[in-house]
Design an enzyme around this catalytic site. Sequence first.
Site, short mmCIF file in Angstrom:
data_model
loop_
_atom_site.label_atom_id
_atom_site.label_comp_id
_atom_site.label_asym_id
_atom_site.label_seq_id
_atom_site.Cartn_x
_atom_site.Cartn_y
_atom_site.Cartn_z
N GLY A 1 7.73 3.45 5.36
CA GLY A 1 8.60 4.25 4.51
C GLY A 1 8.11 5.62 4.14
N ASP A 2 6.83 5.93 4.39
CA ASP A 2 6.30 7.25 4.03
C ASP A 2 5.22 7.68 5.02
OD1 ASP A 2 6.05 9.61 2.60
OD2 ASP A 2 4.71 8.75 1.07
#
Length: 195
Positions: free
Chosen positions: A27-28
């Site tokens: 997600g990042d």
Amino acid sequence: MPQHCNRLCRSSCAYIHSHGDQNRIHGDVKSANILLYDNLMPKVSDLGSSKILSIDKYASVVAADMSYVDPLYMKSERFVAKSDVYSFGMVLLKLITRKTVKYGRNIINSLPIEFVKACKVKGNGREMYDRDILSHDYIESKHCMACLDKIGSLAIHCLKEDVDERPTMAEVVDELKEAAEVVDACKHQRNFAER
């Protein structure tokens, strides 16, 4: 360089996507979350988002660098496994160009847009490659260029707008292995020429 990318994929995102609980994503993924340890061994950090993000779940607020975030998330507030692939494509572009995601005077140029445009016009992104990566030795330079071309092509593949056209992280690992083989061939030729 591709060996480090290969290790990174194999040791982190590809593992998250293909082992254990397959409903997890990072997600990042961004260059600031990739740490280099001994022997330049890359490790992905900041896995906090992956604990709460599940594939195909909605996440209206995420603590991620929006410059790296998949456009699909911007439209749907939904992450999919290939959202990490998109973000990794951005990391690859930064790696081979040594440019930030937004660069230039007043930070107006978008790295993925400019790179794709260069590839469409010239057939490759060579004009944007980091010149310090390339060697002055002709044999080595030729192989480095081929390696950069492979990584640039892979990055564009990762950045496809249509999620279904993007490779999986396992496929990214395979592509990076091929790029590493080009570098290994370069080293072998150089060692043979020095004898």
